[in-house]
Motif scaffolding. Sequence first.
Motif, PDB file in Angstrom:
ATOM      1  N   LEU A   1      -4.989  -9.507  28.203  1.00  0.00           N
ATOM      2  CA  LEU A   1      -6.445  -9.698  28.184  1.00  0.00           C
ATOM      3  C   LEU A   1      -7.003  -9.391  26.809  1.00  0.00           C
ATOM      4  N   ASN A   2      -6.377  -8.458  26.093  1.00  0.00           N
ATOM      5  CA  ASN A   2      -6.818  -8.174  24.721  1.00  0.00           C
ATOM      6  C   ASN A   2      -6.629  -9.382  23.811  1.00  0.00           C
ATOM      7  N   ILE A   3      -5.559 -10.155  24.052  1.00  0.00           N
ATOM      8  CA  ILE A   3      -5.359 -11.390  23.291  1.00  0.00           C
ATOM      9  C   ILE A   3      -6.400 -12.424  23.701  1.00  0.00           C
ATOM     10  N   ILE A   4      -6.623 -12.540  25.004  1.00  0.00           N
ATOM     11  CA  ILE A   4      -7.548 -13.549  25.509  1.00  0.00           C
ATOM     12  C   ILE A   4      -8.968 -13.308  25.023  1.00  0.00           C
ATOM     13  N   ASP A   5      -9.433 -12.053  25.059  1.00  0.00           N
ATOM     14  CA  ASP A   5     -10.805 -11.804  24.607  1.00  0.00           C
ATOM     15  C   ASP A   5     -10.869 -11.440  23.132  1.00  0.00           C
ATOM     16  N   GLU A   6      -9.712 -11.568  22.449  1.00  0.00           N
ATOM     17  CA  GLU A   6      -9.586 -11.434  21.001  1.00  0.00           C
ATOM     18  C   GLU A   6      -9.871 -10.024  20.496  1.00  0.00           C
ATOM     19  N   THR A   7      -9.701  -9.046  21.385  1.00  0.00           N
ATOM     20  CA  THR A   7      -9.636  -7.664  20.919  1.00  0.00           C
ATOM     21  C   THR A   7      -8.399  -7.490  20.048  1.00  0.00           C
ATOM     22  N   THR A   8      -7.282  -8.101  20.501  1.00  0.00           N
ATOM     23  CA  THR A   8      -6.083  -8.229  19.663  1.00  0.00           C
ATOM     24  C   THR A   8      -6.158  -9.568  18.955  1.00  0.00           C
ATOM     25  N   LYS A   9      -6.105  -9.563  17.640  1.00  0.00           N
ATOM     26  CA  LYS A   9      -6.252 -10.782  16.857  1.00  0.00           C
ATOM     27  C   LYS A   9      -4.902 -11.457  16.642  1.00  0.00           C
ATOM     28  N   ILE A  10      -4.849 -12.743  16.977  1.00  0.00           N
ATOM     29  CA  ILE A  10      -3.703 -13.567  16.602  1.00  0.00           C
ATOM     30  C   ILE A  10      -4.250 -14.773  15.854  1.00  0.00           C
ATOM     31  N   GLY A  11      -3.376 -15.486  15.154  1.00  0.00           N
ATOM     32  CA  GLY A  11      -3.847 -16.587  14.329  1.00  0.00           C
ATOM     33  C   GLY A  11      -4.143 -17.873  15.081  1.00  0.00           C
ATOM     34  N   TRP A  12      -3.613 -18.002  16.294  1.00  0.00           N
ATOM     35  CA  TRP A  12      -3.726 -19.239  17.091  1.00  0.00           C
ATOM     36  C   TRP A  12      -3.125 -20.434  16.360  1.00  0.00           C
ATOM     37  N   ASP A  13      -2.263 -20.157  15.371  1.00  0.00           N
ATOM     38  CA  ASP A  13      -1.590 -21.229  14.640  1.00  0.00           C
ATOM     39  C   ASP A  13      -0.110 -21.271  14.968  1.00  0.00           C
ATOM     40  N   TYR A  14       0.259 -20.618  16.056  1.00  0.00           N
ATOM     41  CA  TYR A  14       1.655 -20.532  16.474  1.00  0.00           C
ATOM     42  C   TYR A  14       1.672 -20.507  17.995  1.00  0.00           C
ATOM     43  N   CYS A  15       2.710 -21.048  18.602  1.00  0.00           N
ATOM     44  CA  CYS A  15       2.639 -21.302  20.045  1.00  0.00           C
ATOM     45  C   CYS A  15       3.221 -20.202  20.928  1.00  0.00           C
ATOM     46  N   PHE A  16       3.839 -19.153  20.366  1.00  0.00           N
ATOM     47  CA  PHE A  16       4.586 -18.225  21.216  1.00  0.00           C
ATOM     48  C   PHE A  16       4.486 -16.815  20.653  1.00  0.00           C
ATOM     49  N   VAL A  17       3.900 -15.906  21.434  1.00  0.00           N
ATOM     50  CA  VAL A  17       3.759 -14.508  21.034  1.00  0.00           C
ATOM     51  C   VAL A  17       4.144 -13.614  22.206  1.00  0.00           C
ATOM     52  N   ASP A  18       4.354 -12.320  21.914  1.00  0.00           N
ATOM     53  CA  ASP A  18       4.554 -11.387  23.015  1.00  0.00           C
ATOM     54  C   ASP A  18       3.210 -10.812  23.445  1.00  0.00           C
ATOM     55  N   TYR A  19       3.230  -9.963  24.463  1.00  0.00           N
ATOM     56  CA  TYR A  19       1.982  -9.474  25.048  1.00  0.00           C
ATOM     57  C   TYR A  19       1.172  -8.601  24.103  1.00  0.00           C
ATOM     58  N   GLU A  20       1.782  -8.160  23.007  1.00  0.00           N
ATOM     59  CA  GLU A  20       1.051  -7.395  22.002  1.00  0.00           C
ATOM     60  C   GLU A  20       0.573  -8.263  20.839  1.00  0.00           C
ATOM     61  N   GLY A  21       0.863  -9.556  20.931  1.00  0.00           N
ATOM     62  CA  GLY A  21       0.392 -10.498  19.902  1.00  0.00           C
ATOM     63  C   GLY A  21       1.357 -10.757  18.776  1.00  0.00           C
ATOM     64  N   ASN A  22       2.587 -10.244  18.866  1.00  0.00           N
ATOM     65  CA  ASN A  22       3.595 -10.469  17.827  1.00  0.00           C
ATOM     66  C   ASN A  22       4.248 -11.835  18.002  1.00  0.00           C
ATOM     67  N   LYS A  23       4.431 -12.566  16.898  1.00  0.00           N
ATOM     68  CA  LYS A  23       5.057 -13.879  16.972  1.00  0.00           C
ATOM     69  C   LYS A  23       6.511 -13.758  17.429  1.00  0.00           C
ATOM     70  N   LEU A  24       6.933 -14.723  18.264  1.00  0.00           N
ATOM     71  CA  LEU A  24       8.317 -14.794  18.721  1.00  0.00           C
ATOM     72  C   LEU A  24       8.911 -16.121  18.292  1.00  0.00           C
ATOM     73  N   HIS A  25      10.157 -16.095  17.847  1.00  0.00           N
ATOM     74  CA  HIS A  25      10.883 -17.342  17.557  1.00  0.00           C
ATOM     75  C   HIS A  25      11.396 -17.923  18.863  1.00  0.00           C
ATOM     76  N   PHE A  26      11.529 -19.241  18.877  1.00  0.00           N
ATOM     77  CA  PHE A  26      12.051 -19.863  20.103  1.00  0.00           C
ATOM     78  C   PHE A  26      12.999 -21.005  19.768  1.00  0.00           C
TER      79      PHE A  26
END
Length: 235
Positions: A210-235
């Motif tokens: 929910l922190n990602i969804i309401d942008e309390t946790t900031k992600i770039g939205w320029d990558y398709c896969f992150v973990d629940y804490e907002g860290n980028k994951l390779h796939f």
Amino acid sequence: MNILITGTNRGLGFSMTKAAVKRGYTVFAGVRSLETEHQMLQELQKEYPEQIKIVPLDVSNENSLKETSNHLKEENVKLDVIVNNAGILFTESRATSVTDLDLEEGFKTFDINTFGPIRMVKHFMSLLNGEGSKIINISSDAGRIEDTPWLFGSDYFYGMSKTAVNMFTEKLRRSEPQFKVVGIHPGWCHTDMGGKEAPLSPDSSAEAMLNIIDETTKIGWDYCFVDYEGNKLHF
């Protein structure tokens, strides 16, 4: 904020619903059928009667999704977020040799885990509230091609279905740039699917997502896969 979540009768979907309404959001809580009793969800609805709308969302049944989508359109509902959470895992097949795989389990796994989110986006994207609205696909690190966790090493269908979800997420992110689209690995959660050995509570994972969804946790939205804490994951 109006959030539609699939698979809310238990596990991670229920935890996300609970976390969302406690933040003051309205949740359209998807269940496979309204004819089945969903005790925990119905009890939560009694606490938040104005914020939880239980709706039929059988992600394997396109007619069910179309009917619910049309009903929400008639009610002039607008969504800020779609969370494709509903999923299935046949745990008894986890260590099965490829020569012994039950292909019917594979078809069902892909039908729910991969085609379910596709059906949802197909029928509910038109309800999104314009630019910046979000589509969240609950994925798994089991879908990673590189460094797949040992736990999922011989789990063919679940991992393959989540890899396909990640590809769908990337294609959707590129083709619908007006929306914010991401797949999230929720962590290994202590749910019916995750099992008793899982170290993470679904409530903790839900709060973090929910922190990602309401942008309390900031992600770039320029990558398709992150973990629940907002860290980028390779796939």
